[in-house]
Write a protein that holds these residues in place. Structure first.
Motif, PDB file in Angstrom:
ATOM      1  N   ARG A 106      28.406 -13.969  13.721  1.00 53.29           N
ATOM      2  CA  ARG A 106      28.727 -12.383  13.538  1.00 53.29           C
ATOM      3  C   ARG A 106      30.030 -11.598  14.015  1.00 53.29           C
ATOM      4  O   ARG A 106      30.364 -10.674  14.116  1.00 53.29           O
ATOM      5  CB  ARG A 106      27.493 -11.498  14.272  1.00 53.29           C
ATOM      6  CG  ARG A 106      26.252 -11.762  13.664  1.00 53.29           C
ATOM      7  CD  ARG A 106      26.056 -11.443  12.167  1.00 53.29           C
ATOM      8  NE  ARG A 106      25.576 -10.241  11.892  1.00 53.29           N
ATOM      9  CZ  ARG A 106      25.548  -9.592  10.653  1.00 53.29           C
ATOM     10  NH1 ARG A 106      25.523 -10.380   9.825  1.00 53.29           N
ATOM     11  NH2 ARG A 106      25.270  -8.254  10.443  1.00 53.29           N
ATOM     12  N   ARG A 113      28.932 -14.828   6.480  1.00 53.30           N
ATOM     13  CA  ARG A 113      28.131 -14.731   5.451  1.00 53.30           C
ATOM     14  C   ARG A 113      28.930 -15.700   4.368  1.00 53.30           C
ATOM     15  O   ARG A 113      28.138 -16.676   3.619  1.00 53.30           O
ATOM     16  CB  ARG A 113      28.027 -13.287   4.788  1.00 53.30           C
ATOM     17  CG  ARG A 113      27.327 -12.461   5.555  1.00 53.30           C
ATOM     18  CD  ARG A 113      27.143 -11.076   5.232  1.00 53.30           C
ATOM     19  NE  ARG A 113      26.163 -11.129   4.206  1.00 53.30           N
ATOM     20  CZ  ARG A 113      25.735 -10.018   3.374  1.00 53.30           C
ATOM     21  NH1 ARG A 113      26.337  -8.887   3.627  1.00 53.30           N
ATOM     22  NH2 ARG A 113      25.149 -10.080   2.491  1.00 53.30           N
ATOM     23  N   THR A 172      18.020 -15.415   7.647  1.00 52.50           N
ATOM     24  CA  THR A 172      18.293 -13.977   8.250  1.00 52.50           C
ATOM     25  C   THR A 172      19.613 -13.728   8.480  1.00 52.50           C
ATOM     26  O   THR A 172      20.089 -12.333   8.327  1.00 52.50           O
ATOM     27  CB  THR A 172      17.293 -13.930   9.764  1.00 52.50           C
ATOM     28  OG1 THR A 172      16.178 -14.577   9.470  1.00 52.50           O
ATOM     29  CG2 THR A 172      17.548 -12.737  10.187  1.00 52.50           C
ATOM     30  N   MET A 173      20.558 -14.797   8.875  1.00 56.28           N
ATOM     31  CA  MET A 173      22.014 -14.532   9.153  1.00 56.28           C
ATOM     32  C   MET A 173      22.624 -14.052   7.851  1.00 56.28           C
ATOM     33  O   MET A 173      23.393 -12.904   7.620  1.00 56.28           O
ATOM     34  CB  MET A 173      22.539 -15.345   9.853  1.00 56.28           C
ATOM     35  CG  MET A 173      22.268 -15.708  11.264  1.00 56.28           C
ATOM     36  SD  MET A 173      23.524 -16.853  11.998  1.00 56.28           S
ATOM     37  CE  MET A 173      22.958 -18.683  11.172  1.00 56.28           C
ATOM     38  N   SER A 175      21.208 -12.915   5.163  1.00 60.28           N
ATOM     39  CA  SER A 175      20.845 -11.743   4.526  1.00 60.28           C
ATOM     40  C   SER A 175      20.980 -10.300   4.990  1.00 60.28           C
ATOM     41  O   SER A 175      20.601  -9.252   4.703  1.00 60.28           O
ATOM     42  CB  SER A 175      19.551 -11.662   4.082  1.00 60.28           C
ATOM     43  OG  SER A 175      18.578 -11.935   5.149  1.00 60.28           O
ATOM     44  N   SER A 176      21.716 -10.305   6.364  1.00 56.70           N
ATOM     45  CA  SER A 176      21.995  -9.327   7.171  1.00 56.70           C
ATOM     46  C   SER A 176      23.233  -8.814   6.829  1.00 56.70           C
ATOM     47  O   SER A 176      24.376  -9.555   7.225  1.00 56.70           O
ATOM     48  CB  SER A 176      21.678  -9.750   8.714  1.00 56.70           C
ATOM     49  OG  SER A 176      20.447 -10.099   9.024  1.00 56.70           O
ATOM     50  N   ASP A 177      23.165  -7.359   6.735  1.00 51.95           N
ATOM     51  CA  ASP A 177      24.765  -6.910   6.066  1.00 51.95           C
ATOM     52  C   ASP A 177      25.292  -6.376   7.397  1.00 51.95           C
ATOM     53  O   ASP A 177      24.813  -6.586   8.541  1.00 51.95           O
ATOM     54  CB  ASP A 177      24.464  -5.600   5.268  1.00 51.95           C
ATOM     55  CG  ASP A 177      23.428  -4.440   5.692  1.00 51.95           C
ATOM     56  OD1 ASP A 177      23.278  -4.476   7.115  1.00 51.95           O
ATOM     57  OD2 ASP A 177      22.780  -3.777   4.882  1.00 51.95           O
ATOM     58  N   VAL A 180      23.842  -4.257  10.504  1.00 57.57           N
ATOM     59  CA  VAL A 180      22.680  -5.064  11.494  1.00 57.57           C
ATOM     60  C   VAL A 180      23.452  -5.760  12.474  1.00 57.57           C
ATOM     61  O   VAL A 180      24.231  -6.593  12.334  1.00 57.57           O
ATOM     62  CB  VAL A 180      21.957  -6.030  10.361  1.00 57.57           C
ATOM     63  CG1 VAL A 180      20.747  -6.574  11.394  1.00 57.57           C
ATOM     64  CG2 VAL A 180      21.181  -5.354   9.527  1.00 57.57           C
ATOM     65  N   GLN A 184      19.453  -7.199  16.633  1.00 59.20           N
ATOM     66  CA  GLN A 184      18.619  -7.016  15.771  1.00 59.20           C
ATOM     67  C   GLN A 184      18.364  -8.495  15.112  1.00 59.20           C
ATOM     68  O   GLN A 184      17.080  -8.858  14.791  1.00 59.20           O
ATOM     69  CB  GLN A 184      18.843  -5.928  14.416  1.00 59.20           C
ATOM     70  CG  GLN A 184      19.059  -4.547  15.303  1.00 59.20           C
ATOM     71  CD  GLN A 184      19.474  -3.591  14.289  1.00 59.20           C
ATOM     72  OE1 GLN A 184      20.695  -3.789  13.637  1.00 59.20           O
ATOM     73  NE2 GLN A 184      18.716  -2.769  13.755  1.00 59.20           N
ATOM     74  N   ILE A 185      19.172  -9.131  14.633  1.00 57.27           N
ATOM     75  CA  ILE A 185      18.966 -10.474  13.977  1.00 57.27           C
ATOM     76  C   ILE A 185      18.248 -11.410  14.993  1.00 57.27           C
ATOM     77  O   ILE A 185      17.276 -11.948  14.616  1.00 57.27           O
ATOM     78  CB  ILE A 185      20.429 -10.980  13.712  1.00 57.27           C
ATOM     79  CG1 ILE A 185      21.081 -10.115  12.689  1.00 57.27           C
ATOM     80  CG2 ILE A 185      20.450 -12.589  13.162  1.00 57.27           C
ATOM     81  CD1 ILE A 185      22.477 -10.620  12.121  1.00 57.27           C
ATOM     82  N   GLY A 188      14.647 -10.462  15.003  1.00 58.51           N
ATOM     83  CA  GLY A 188      14.059 -10.876  13.604  1.00 58.51           C
ATOM     84  C   GLY A 188      13.916 -12.158  13.446  1.00 58.51           C
ATOM     85  O   GLY A 188      12.777 -12.619  12.966  1.00 58.51           O
TER      86      GLY A 188
END
Length: 199
Positions: A106, A113, A172-173, A175-177, A180, A184-185, A188
């Motif tokens: 992130r 991504r 999860t990483m 698909s997180s925009d 987020v 939160q990640i 999740g």
């Protein structure tokens, strides 16, 4: 008497220096602008080489991103290994290992991504892609070792469970925009992983 290694020749030193300039230039430009906003020409110019020379080291911009990000992910994995050594429960151990990797992903959301996409869909015969997959394998091995140690799970079962945990983390990483945040990640991933770990 141990054999002394031969001194590195000028040609090899020049190649290594060019590679270092490419990695530095790509890392700085990707960090400032994001991978989608940077051209290979800009990277070549910043590294003070021709684009033809650049393509000898990486054939695509995606491969350049892999080249840059692989060392960051390897460092994050080592931080996770160190943090998981103090964990007392399987879930805490898994999350101690996963959190630095999530944080690394992130730093620049689109780069993270794109890195995951290149890892999954890139050319597996390309060396930078192979290195990324090796990091995934090392991550799964570290997860398996953590699960074996903290949950007394047999090695084969721990390896299978580690593959599932790794998939949860990377999906999860991916698909997180951008809205987020890391916390939160992490939460999740923690929720999903807690649902599959033995009680």
């Amino acid at each position: 008497m141990p054999a002394e290694s031969a001194p590195v020749g000028r040609r090899e030193r020049n190649k290594q220096q060019k590679l270092e300039r490419i990695v530095t230039a790509a890392a700085e430009l990707f960090s400032e602008r994001g991978v989608d906003e940077v051209t290979t020409q800009q990277i070549a110019d910043a590294a003070d080489i021709g684009t033809g020379t650049l393509f000898l080291y990486a054939k695509t911009k995606g491969e350049l991103l892999l080249l840059v990000q692989n060392s960051h992910y390897a460092d994050a994995l080592e931080r996770g290994r160190a943090a998981s050594a103090d964990a007392r429960t399987p879930l805490d151990g898994v999350m101690a290992l996963a959190t630095p990797i999530i944080e690394c992903n992130r730093v620049q959301v689109e780069n993270g991504r794109t890195y995951l996409r290149e890892m999954v869909f890139g050319d597996p015969t390309e060396p930078h892609h192979a290195a990324a997959l090796a990091i995934v394998g090392e991550t799964e091995q570290a997860l398996a070792e953590t699960l074996s140690r903290l949950a007394s799970i047999p090695a084969a079962e721990a390896s299978a469970l580690a593959r599932v945990v790794s998939s949860i983390m990377f999906l999860t990483m991916a698909s997180s925009d951008a809205e987020v945040d890391i916390a939160q990640i992490v939460e999740g991933v923690r929720t999903q992983v807690s649902a599959i770990l033995p009680r």
